[in-house]
Motif scaffolding. Sequence first.
Motif, PDB file in Angstrom:
ATOM      1  N   LEU A   1      46.835  -1.505   7.583  1.00  0.00           N
ATOM      2  CA  LEU A   1      47.304  -2.861   7.310  1.00  0.00           C
ATOM      3  C   LEU A   1      48.828  -2.969   7.391  1.00  0.00           C
ATOM      4  O   LEU A   1      49.369  -3.900   7.983  1.00  0.00           O
ATOM      5  CB  LEU A   1      46.826  -3.299   5.925  1.00  0.00           C
ATOM      6  CG  LEU A   1      47.209  -4.698   5.474  1.00  0.00           C
ATOM      7  CD1 LEU A   1      46.525  -5.735   6.356  1.00  0.00           C
ATOM      8  CD2 LEU A   1      46.818  -4.908   4.032  1.00  0.00           C
ATOM      9  N   ALA A   2      49.525  -2.001   6.804  1.00  0.00           N
ATOM     10  CA  ALA A   2      50.986  -2.078   6.710  1.00  0.00           C
ATOM     11  C   ALA A   2      51.693  -1.709   8.007  1.00  0.00           C
ATOM     12  O   ALA A   2      52.736  -2.266   8.324  1.00  0.00           O
ATOM     13  CB  ALA A   2      51.476  -1.182   5.578  1.00  0.00           C
ATOM     14  N   THR A   3      51.145  -0.748   8.743  1.00  0.00           N
ATOM     15  CA  THR A   3      51.839  -0.266   9.940  1.00  0.00           C
ATOM     16  C   THR A   3      51.152  -0.670  11.238  1.00  0.00           C
ATOM     17  O   THR A   3      51.747  -0.549  12.306  1.00  0.00           O
ATOM     18  CB  THR A   3      51.961   1.270   9.928  1.00  0.00           C
ATOM     19  OG1 THR A   3      50.651   1.844   9.994  1.00  0.00           O
ATOM     20  CG2 THR A   3      52.688   1.757   8.696  1.00  0.00           C
ATOM     21  N   GLY A   4      49.907  -1.085  11.157  1.00  0.00           N
ATOM     22  CA  GLY A   4      49.182  -1.455  12.359  1.00  0.00           C
ATOM     23  C   GLY A   4      48.603  -0.270  13.101  1.00  0.00           C
ATOM     24  O   GLY A   4      48.099  -0.409  14.206  1.00  0.00           O
TER      25      GLY A   4
ATOM     26  N   GLY B   1      52.710 -12.929  -1.158  1.00  0.00           N
ATOM     27  CA  GLY B   1      51.408 -12.991  -0.523  1.00  0.00           C
ATOM     28  C   GLY B   1      50.753 -11.631  -0.484  1.00  0.00           C
ATOM     29  O   GLY B   1      51.351 -10.610  -0.823  1.00  0.00           O
ATOM     30  N   SER B   2      49.512 -11.627  -0.063  1.00  0.00           N
ATOM     31  CA  SER B   2      48.741 -10.385  -0.098  1.00  0.00           C
ATOM     32  C   SER B   2      49.266  -9.350   0.897  1.00  0.00           C
ATOM     33  O   SER B   2      49.303  -8.163   0.595  1.00  0.00           O
ATOM     34  CB  SER B   2      47.264 -10.662   0.167  1.00  0.00           C
ATOM     35  OG  SER B   2      47.088 -11.278   1.424  1.00  0.00           O
ATOM     36  N   TYR B   3      49.703  -9.774   2.090  1.00  0.00           N
ATOM     37  CA  TYR B   3      50.203  -8.812   3.060  1.00  0.00           C
ATOM     38  C   TYR B   3      51.440  -8.094   2.528  1.00  0.00           C
ATOM     39  O   TYR B   3      51.551  -6.871   2.621  1.00  0.00           O
ATOM     40  CB  TYR B   3      50.518  -9.487   4.393  1.00  0.00           C
ATOM     41  CG  TYR B   3      51.135  -8.548   5.395  1.00  0.00           C
ATOM     42  CD1 TYR B   3      50.353  -7.583   6.023  1.00  0.00           C
ATOM     43  CD2 TYR B   3      52.490  -8.584   5.686  1.00  0.00           C
ATOM     44  CE1 TYR B   3      50.909  -6.692   6.918  1.00  0.00           C
ATOM     45  CE2 TYR B   3      53.064  -7.707   6.585  1.00  0.00           C
ATOM     46  CZ  TYR B   3      52.265  -6.766   7.191  1.00  0.00           C
ATOM     47  OH  TYR B   3      52.808  -5.872   8.071  1.00  0.00           O
ATOM     48  N   GLY B   4      52.370  -8.828   1.974  1.00  0.00           N
ATOM     49  CA  GLY B   4      53.574  -8.236   1.403  1.00  0.00           C
ATOM     50  C   GLY B   4      53.259  -7.308   0.251  1.00  0.00           C
ATOM     51  O   GLY B   4      53.859  -6.247   0.103  1.00  0.00           O
ATOM     52  N   TYR B   5      52.289  -7.692  -0.559  1.00  0.00           N
ATOM     53  CA  TYR B   5      51.881  -6.861  -1.694  1.00  0.00           C
ATOM     54  C   TYR B   5      51.327  -5.520  -1.207  1.00  0.00           C
ATOM     55  O   TYR B   5      51.739  -4.461  -1.674  1.00  0.00           O
ATOM     56  CB  TYR B   5      50.835  -7.586  -2.537  1.00  0.00           C
ATOM     57  CG  TYR B   5      50.217  -6.731  -3.598  1.00  0.00           C
ATOM     58  CD1 TYR B   5      50.903  -6.449  -4.777  1.00  0.00           C
ATOM     59  CD2 TYR B   5      48.957  -6.173  -3.428  1.00  0.00           C
ATOM     60  CE1 TYR B   5      50.347  -5.650  -5.752  1.00  0.00           C
ATOM     61  CE2 TYR B   5      48.394  -5.370  -4.394  1.00  0.00           C
ATOM     62  CZ  TYR B   5      49.086  -5.119  -5.560  1.00  0.00           C
ATOM     63  OH  TYR B   5      48.534  -4.319  -6.506  1.00  0.00           O
ATOM     64  N   TYR B   6      50.403  -5.556  -0.253  1.00  0.00           N
ATOM     65  CA  TYR B   6      49.800  -4.319   0.247  1.00  0.00           C
ATOM     66  C   TYR B   6      50.821  -3.457   0.982  1.00  0.00           C
ATOM     67  O   TYR B   6      50.789  -2.237   0.893  1.00  0.00           O
ATOM     68  CB  TYR B   6      48.600  -4.613   1.138  1.00  0.00           C
ATOM     69  CG  TYR B   6      47.438  -5.192   0.388  1.00  0.00           C
ATOM     70  CD1 TYR B   6      46.892  -4.521  -0.700  1.00  0.00           C
ATOM     71  CD2 TYR B   6      46.902  -6.426   0.734  1.00  0.00           C
ATOM     72  CE1 TYR B   6      45.835  -5.047  -1.418  1.00  0.00           C
ATOM     73  CE2 TYR B   6      45.842  -6.965   0.021  1.00  0.00           C
ATOM     74  CZ  TYR B   6      45.319  -6.273  -1.053  1.00  0.00           C
ATOM     75  OH  TYR B   6      44.277  -6.800  -1.764  1.00  0.00           O
ATOM     76  N   GLN B   7      51.725  -4.090   1.685  1.00  0.00           N
ATOM     77  CA  GLN B   7      52.781  -3.342   2.360  1.00  0.00           C
ATOM     78  C   GLN B   7      53.670  -2.646   1.331  1.00  0.00           C
ATOM     79  O   GLN B   7      54.061  -1.494   1.519  1.00  0.00           O
ATOM     80  CB  GLN B   7      53.598  -4.280   3.235  1.00  0.00           C
ATOM     81  CG  GLN B   7      54.541  -3.563   4.157  1.00  0.00           C
ATOM     82  CD  GLN B   7      55.208  -4.520   5.130  1.00  0.00           C
ATOM     83  OE1 GLN B   7      55.331  -5.712   4.859  1.00  0.00           O
ATOM     84  NE2 GLN B   7      55.640  -3.997   6.259  1.00  0.00           N
TER      85      GLN B   7
END
Length: 126
Positions: free
Chosen positions: A20-23, A42-48
């Motif tokens: 998710l974070a690096t692709g 947001g969720s993407y920033g949180y998981y990153q």
Amino acid sequence: MNTKQIKYFFKSDYPKLSLLATGRCLSESSVKPVNIITAKKGSYGYYQNVFNLTNITIAKLENTAVHPYRTIIIERYVKHTKLKDVALLIGYSSNTTRIKTNEALLCFANEYNKQADKYNLEFKFQ
């Protein structure tokens, strides 16, 4: 703190966070200290941020002959090296390597929780 929970995180959640974070899939090169981006919402920033904090924590682990914690975490849970091969790499017997692995997991969780407090992240190991 339960080592089973931390093992589950490394075997199940950490590879998903990497993707998710690096692709891309998890690799040793993805374990490097990066900055926590506290402005990301947001969720993407949180998981990153959880992925980045995990990498920062791994990089801060002790890696000496007596406490080869960073080597154990990277070899066992990032590279998925067999326990007997990790034992040969760090120079301990299989039984002692199991004990050192549990120590490394607990050390990781303690350091992660300290870093999560520092960066005000909610995900912590209980």
